[in-house]
Scaffold this active site. Structure first.
Site, PDB file in Angstrom:
ATOM      1  N   ASP A  40       1.306  -1.129  -0.041  1.00 56.16           N
ATOM      2  CA  ASP A  40       0.186  -0.198   0.254  1.00 56.16           C
ATOM      3  C   ASP A  40       0.839   1.096   0.067  1.00 56.16           C
ATOM      4  O   ASP A  40       1.748   1.099   0.331  1.00 56.16           O
ATOM      5  CB  ASP A  40      -0.570   0.049   0.987  1.00 56.16           C
ATOM      6  CG  ASP A  40      -2.054   0.827   0.876  1.00 56.16           C
ATOM      7  OD1 ASP A  40      -3.217   0.252   0.800  1.00 56.16           O
ATOM      8  OD2 ASP A  40      -2.096   1.911   0.743  1.00 56.16           O
ATOM      9  N   ASP A  66       3.745   2.613  -4.310  1.00 58.48           N
ATOM     10  CA  ASP A  66       3.224   3.361  -4.823  1.00 58.48           C
ATOM     11  C   ASP A  66       3.266   3.187  -6.376  1.00 58.48           C
ATOM     12  O   ASP A  66       4.577   3.875  -6.731  1.00 58.48           O
ATOM     13  CB  ASP A  66       3.628   4.922  -4.206  1.00 58.48           C
ATOM     14  CG  ASP A  66       3.309   6.061  -5.260  1.00 58.48           C
ATOM     15  OD1 ASP A  66       2.052   5.906  -5.466  1.00 58.48           O
ATOM     16  OD2 ASP A  66       4.266   7.613  -5.111  1.00 58.48           O
ATOM     17  N   VAL A  67       2.311   2.903  -6.637  1.00 56.47           N
ATOM     18  CA  VAL A  67       1.744   2.383  -7.816  1.00 56.47           C
ATOM     19  C   VAL A  67       2.204   3.623  -9.233  1.00 56.47           C
ATOM     20  O   VAL A  67       2.252   2.908  -9.710  1.00 56.47           O
ATOM     21  CB  VAL A  67       0.284   1.635  -8.256  1.00 56.47           C
ATOM     22  CG1 VAL A  67       0.175   1.000  -6.804  1.00 56.47           C
ATOM     23  CG2 VAL A  67      -0.596   2.875  -8.073  1.00 56.47           C
ATOM     24  N   ASN A  93      -5.270  -3.876  -7.323  1.00 57.56           N
ATOM     25  CA  ASN A  93      -6.363  -3.198  -6.271  1.00 57.56           C
ATOM     26  C   ASN A  93      -6.193  -2.103  -5.940  1.00 57.56           C
ATOM     27  O   ASN A  93      -7.502  -0.798  -5.861  1.00 57.56           O
ATOM     28  CB  ASN A  93      -6.830  -3.346  -5.081  1.00 57.56           C
ATOM     29  CG  ASN A  93      -8.213  -3.159  -4.201  1.00 57.56           C
ATOM     30  OD1 ASN A  93      -8.777  -3.176  -4.728  1.00 57.56           O
ATOM     31  ND2 ASN A  93      -7.582  -2.610  -2.674  1.00 57.56           N
ATOM     32  N   TYR A 159     -12.249   8.578 -12.600  1.00 53.70           N
ATOM     33  CA  TYR A 159     -12.161   7.541 -12.165  1.00 53.70           C
ATOM     34  C   TYR A 159     -13.057   6.073 -12.998  1.00 53.70           C
ATOM     35  O   TYR A 159     -12.362   5.075 -13.646  1.00 53.70           O
ATOM     36  CB  TYR A 159     -13.050   7.457 -10.985  1.00 53.70           C
ATOM     37  CG  TYR A 159     -12.830   5.908 -10.267  1.00 53.70           C
ATOM     38  CD1 TYR A 159     -12.100   5.176  -9.600  1.00 53.70           C
ATOM     39  CD2 TYR A 159     -14.135   5.123 -10.016  1.00 53.70           C
ATOM     40  CE1 TYR A 159     -12.274   3.801  -8.860  1.00 53.70           C
ATOM     41  CE2 TYR A 159     -14.432   4.680  -9.205  1.00 53.70           C
ATOM     42  CZ  TYR A 159     -13.698   3.299  -8.710  1.00 53.70           C
ATOM     43  OH  TYR A 159     -13.686   2.346  -7.905  1.00 53.70           O
ATOM     44  N   LYS A 163     -11.563   2.733 -14.629  1.00 57.03           N
ATOM     45  CA  LYS A 163     -11.390   1.391 -14.756  1.00 57.03           C
ATOM     46  C   LYS A 163     -11.987   0.819 -16.589  1.00 57.03           C
ATOM     47  O   LYS A 163     -11.906  -0.057 -16.744  1.00 57.03           O
ATOM     48  CB  LYS A 163     -12.399   1.747 -14.255  1.00 57.03           C
ATOM     49  CG  LYS A 163     -12.459   2.040 -12.018  1.00 57.03           C
ATOM     50  CD  LYS A 163     -11.354   0.999 -11.457  1.00 57.03           C
ATOM     51  CE  LYS A 163     -11.365   1.129 -10.423  1.00 57.03           C
ATOM     52  NZ  LYS A 163     -10.332   0.169  -9.994  1.00 57.03           N
ATOM     53  N   THR A 194     -16.710   0.403   2.247  1.00 59.89           N
ATOM     54  CA  THR A 194     -15.152   0.287   3.393  1.00 59.89           C
ATOM     55  C   THR A 194     -15.065   1.358   3.702  1.00 59.89           C
ATOM     56  O   THR A 194     -16.170   1.656   3.992  1.00 59.89           O
ATOM     57  CB  THR A 194     -14.396   0.198   1.848  1.00 59.89           C
ATOM     58  OG1 THR A 194     -14.677   1.641   0.384  1.00 59.89           O
ATOM     59  CG2 THR A 194     -14.453  -0.881   0.537  1.00 59.89           C
TER      60      THR A 194
END
Length: 264
Positions: A40, A66-67, A93, A159, A163, A194
């Site tokens: 994460d 950190d993606v 994810n 977003y 996706k 969440t």
């Protein structure tokens, strides 16, 4: 805890694993025997999640990743492969979702770019770094976490576009990776309870009524779908999208209710 152990001996890397769907996925795969590298951008939170799972006797390590940074991604992938001796499953994810501005023309380049960079390009970075390891394992699988936002309008322009791009990347990468023995699939969640909904419980309760199955999703619902697609139970499945949304995109509950109320 499940009695199924489909991942004995598997090395798994999960991004965005500190909480929510990522944490539930790390837990589910570890319960089924996987050795999990929970990553994460919040490394301390990832370690707390991993420590809680280790207390239950599960093999879970944590690392900051950190993606949005190629070097960070490559270090995490190498760390997982070194820790476990192989990398067999990658779960993408990590994502970012900026709220929409009141007027579309007020959207900023910076917010748009960040959503796409983390949600879409971040998954690309992870796939690129992990693919040689997944191919070498002989049982490699990638599971990307998409969204119903890619299918219909639920707001969040950047977003949603990211996706949708992830769904396309899943298909194109599946075609490339098949010859290397790696399967690539997508899970498409609806609304999931969440921490992103913290403080908006009333809105979440209103949303529940739109779902034919009468509830919103839980992180464990998505984790179960990920476990299936990552396992040998899905050995002849690649390039597909598994929608896990309580029937939201199949049934227009609001329309049905309006028609029934009108007596039409």
């Amino acid at each position: 805890m499940t009695d199924t152990r489909r991942f004995d001996g598997h090395g798994v890397l999960v991004t965005g694993a500190a909480r929510g769907i990522g944490a539930a996925t790390a837990r589910r795969l570890a319960e089924e025997g996987a050795r999990v590298y929970a990553t994460d951008v919040d490394g301390a939170a990832a370690e707390r999640t991993a420590a809680a799972l280790r207390e239950r006797g599960l093999e879970v390590r944590a690392a900051e990743c950190d993606v949005a940074d190629r070097a960070s991604v490559e270090a995490a992938v190498a760390g997982a492969a070194d820790a476990f001796g192989s990398l067999d499953v990658l779960v993408n994810n990590a994502a970012r979702c900026a709220p929409d501005t009141p007027a579309f023309e007020d959207d900023s380049d910076e917010e748009w770019a960040l959503d796409l960079d983390i949600t879409l390009t971040g998954a690309h970075r992870c796939c690129r770094a992990a693919l040689p390891h997944l191919a070498a394992s002989g049982r490699g699988a990638i599971v990307n976490i998409g969204s119903v936002n890619a299918l219909q309008d639920y707001g969040n322009h950047a977003y949603s576009a990211a996706k949708a791009g992830l769904a396309s990347l899943t298909r194109t990468l599946a075609g490339h990776a098949a010859a290397r023995g790696v399967r690539v699939n997508l899970v498409v969640p609806g609304t999931v309870r969440t921490s992103a909904w913290r403080g908006r419980e009333a809105a979440l309760d209103r949303v529940r009524g739109l779902y034919p199955l009468g509830r919103v999703g839980e992180p464990e619902d998505i984790a179960a779908a990920v476990a299936f697609l990552a396992s040998r139970d899905a050995a002849w499945i690649t390039g597909t999208a598994l929608t896990v949304d309580g029937g939201l995109t199949a049934v227009n509950t609001g329309f049905r209710a309006a028609v029934q109320e009108s007596g039409a």
